[in-house]
Design an enzyme around this catalytic site. Structure first.
Site, PDB file in Angstrom:
ATOM      1  N   THR A  16     -26.263   3.788  10.064  1.00  0.00           N
ATOM      2  CA  THR A  16     -25.464   2.937   9.182  1.00  0.00           C
ATOM      3  C   THR A  16     -25.341   3.472   7.763  1.00  0.00           C
ATOM      4  O   THR A  16     -24.602   2.895   6.955  1.00  0.00           O
ATOM      5  CB  THR A  16     -26.070   1.522   9.109  1.00  0.00           C
ATOM      6  OG1 THR A  16     -27.414   1.603   8.631  1.00  0.00           O
ATOM      7  CG2 THR A  16     -26.055   0.850  10.478  1.00  0.00           C
ATOM      8  N   LYS A  17     -26.033   4.553   7.440  1.00  0.00           N
ATOM      9  CA  LYS A  17     -25.963   5.090   6.082  1.00  0.00           C
ATOM     10  C   LYS A  17     -24.600   5.729   5.821  1.00  0.00           C
ATOM     11  O   LYS A  17     -23.847   6.055   6.744  1.00  0.00           O
ATOM     12  CB  LYS A  17     -27.074   6.113   5.871  1.00  0.00           C
ATOM     13  CG  LYS A  17     -28.486   5.535   5.960  1.00  0.00           C
ATOM     14  CD  LYS A  17     -28.723   4.509   4.862  1.00  0.00           C
ATOM     15  CE  LYS A  17     -30.185   4.110   4.734  1.00  0.00           C
ATOM     16  NZ  LYS A  17     -30.678   3.300   5.861  1.00  0.00           N
ATOM     17  N   ASN A  18     -24.285   5.968   4.546  1.00  0.00           N
ATOM     18  CA  ASN A  18     -23.013   6.610   4.200  1.00  0.00           C
ATOM     19  C   ASN A  18     -22.849   7.939   4.929  1.00  0.00           C
ATOM     20  O   ASN A  18     -21.749   8.295   5.353  1.00  0.00           O
ATOM     21  CB  ASN A  18     -22.930   6.830   2.691  1.00  0.00           C
ATOM     22  CG  ASN A  18     -22.777   5.534   1.921  1.00  0.00           C
ATOM     23  OD1 ASN A  18     -23.258   4.489   2.346  1.00  0.00           O
ATOM     24  ND2 ASN A  18     -22.108   5.591   0.779  1.00  0.00           N
ATOM     25  N   LEU A  19     -23.941   8.675   5.057  1.00  0.00           N
ATOM     26  CA  LEU A  19     -23.984   9.863   5.903  1.00  0.00           C
ATOM     27  C   LEU A  19     -24.999   9.562   6.998  1.00  0.00           C
ATOM     28  O   LEU A  19     -26.202   9.705   6.799  1.00  0.00           O
ATOM     29  CB  LEU A  19     -24.393  11.102   5.112  1.00  0.00           C
ATOM     30  CG  LEU A  19     -24.489  12.410   5.931  1.00  0.00           C
ATOM     31  CD1 LEU A  19     -23.140  12.777   6.525  1.00  0.00           C
ATOM     32  CD2 LEU A  19     -25.031  13.550   5.079  1.00  0.00           C
ATOM     33  N   PHE A  79     -30.035   7.414   8.984  1.00  0.00           N
ATOM     34  CA  PHE A  79     -29.885   6.344   9.957  1.00  0.00           C
ATOM     35  C   PHE A  79     -28.389   6.082  10.153  1.00  0.00           C
ATOM     36  O   PHE A  79     -27.604   6.233   9.213  1.00  0.00           O
ATOM     37  CB  PHE A  79     -30.602   5.086   9.432  1.00  0.00           C
ATOM     38  CG  PHE A  79     -30.660   3.960  10.411  1.00  0.00           C
ATOM     39  CD1 PHE A  79     -31.550   3.993  11.472  1.00  0.00           C
ATOM     40  CD2 PHE A  79     -29.821   2.863  10.276  1.00  0.00           C
ATOM     41  CE1 PHE A  79     -31.607   2.943  12.382  1.00  0.00           C
ATOM     42  CE2 PHE A  79     -29.862   1.811  11.174  1.00  0.00           C
ATOM     43  CZ  PHE A  79     -30.762   1.856  12.240  1.00  0.00           C
TER      44      PHE A  79
END
Length: 370
Positions: free
Chosen positions: A185-188, A183
């Protein structure tokens, strides 16, 4: 002053040329589903995690559902997970017809409290989903020991924890399977939805690959009822570019967290705020920097007034969600998770955040809670 919770525009601009080239290459190839970018990303993800297999799917929730199905979880089974997490962790269990069972969380890490786990195991229990919340892995050794003792499947929900480690092992690699979300907003994060399953189990991987594509290995020949859950080529290409930076970005997040720890130490010393705790055996990747305070509403108002974005993770624990009322849980069943839901607040913490911005945020907290 205006500080977002996460600055995706700044991140994009820092790698704009690489992203644009990758997207244009996919458009030029006109291969959009099950193409070379997805295959290469799977290979890179497996190599990074140190697993034999990585199976790309449409999103993180599908990753959980498909992993559960591939592990043989079925109607009538019970799967234990945390009540302090995003809804998908329990939703996926219900989607395969099984019953979510909750265990309270550790008051320091907010991960599953392994000391309370065994009492939740019944003859119907078939699996455990430890959630690596906010970027820190759960205490996996006792969880895995109990799983082995009771012959249970373990699926790590590593949606927030790509690159995190527990005793040198990467998130997602210790259980029967690990699942990730991409998603935005995730770190990746991609520029849309995406997910991944990693495993060392050949049979599980084969089943997951079949389930993600309508239950077939050969096109138009369907062995079982499956899903339509595929990571498209545009997302795979974008994620492959961003994947080159994940360790660097995770390290920078940890450095930003260390700055907050120092700036906010006076509040922690006087117990006005509980700062994120890092287990010494873990590598925390700080998907979110979450503080806890009994004066959350007051702090939220002060931050918002000054233009500092903030967010509550999570306002309602899963056992008290309306959609799961049929499980019969009541307020007070999991007091640590319930208290966390009343006190937890995420403040900006991302690679592009400047120390000056962190200092400005810290001043607000010190003024309001000091």
């Amino acid at each position: 002053m205006s500080i977002p919770l996460l600055d995706l525009k700044a991140q994009y601009l820092s790698i704009k040329e690489e992203i644009d080239q990758a997207v244009l290459a996919v458009l030029d190839s006109s291969k959009f589903i099950f193409g070379p970018e997805m295959k290469r990303f799977e290979e890179e993800m497996a190599l990074y995690c140190g697993t034999k297999h990585a199976i790309a799917v449409g999103n993180g929730t599908d990753a959980l559902v498909i992993a559960l199905k591939a592990c043989g979880i079925a109607p009538g089974d019970e799967v234990i997970t945390s009540p302090f997490t995003f809804f998908a962790s329990a939703e996926a269990i219900a989607q395969v017809g099984a019953t979510p069972v909750f265990v309270d969380v550790d008051p320091r890490t907010l991960n599953m409290d392994e000391a309370k786990l065994e009492e939740k195991i019944t003859p119907r229990t078939k699996g455990i989903i430890p959630v690596h919340i906010f970027g820190q892995m759960a205490d996996m050794d006792p969880i895995l020991a109990l799983a082995q003792k009771h012959q249970l499947k373990v699926i790590e929900d590593a949606a927030q924890a790509i690159g995190a480690e527990y005793k040198g092992h990467k998130a997602g690699t210790l259980g029967d399977a690990g699942t990730f979300s991409f998603f935005p907003t995730k770190n990746l994060g991609g520029y849309g939805d995406g997910g991944m399953i990693v495993t060392n189990d050949d049979a599980l991987a084969e089943e997951a690959r079949m389930l993600r594509f309508h239950g077939c290995q050969t096109k138009y020949y369907h062995d079982e009822i499956g899903y339509n859950s595929r990571l498209d080529e545009l997302q795979a290409a974008i994620l492959r570019v961003k994947f080159r930076y994940i360790d660097q970005w995770n390290q920078t997040r940890a450095e930003k967290a260390a700055v907050y720890h120092q700036l906010l130490a006076p509040l922690a010393d006087t117990h006005q705020v509980i700062l994120p705790f890092t287990d010494g055996e873990n590598k925390h990747v700080f998907h979110l920097y979450v503080v806890r305070t009994a004066q959350r509403e007051k702090l939220m108002a002060a931050l918002t007034e000054r233009g500092v974005a903030n967010a509550v993770y999570y306002p309602v624990p899963l056992h008290l969600q309306k959609a799961l009322a049929y499980l019969g849980y009541q307020a007070g069943d999991f007091p640590i998770a319930e208290e966390a839901c009343e006190q937890a607040l995420a403040i900006p913490c991302y690679p592009e955040l400047t120390q000056e911005q962190q200092e400005e945020i810290a001043v607000i907290l010190l003024k309001m809670l000091g």
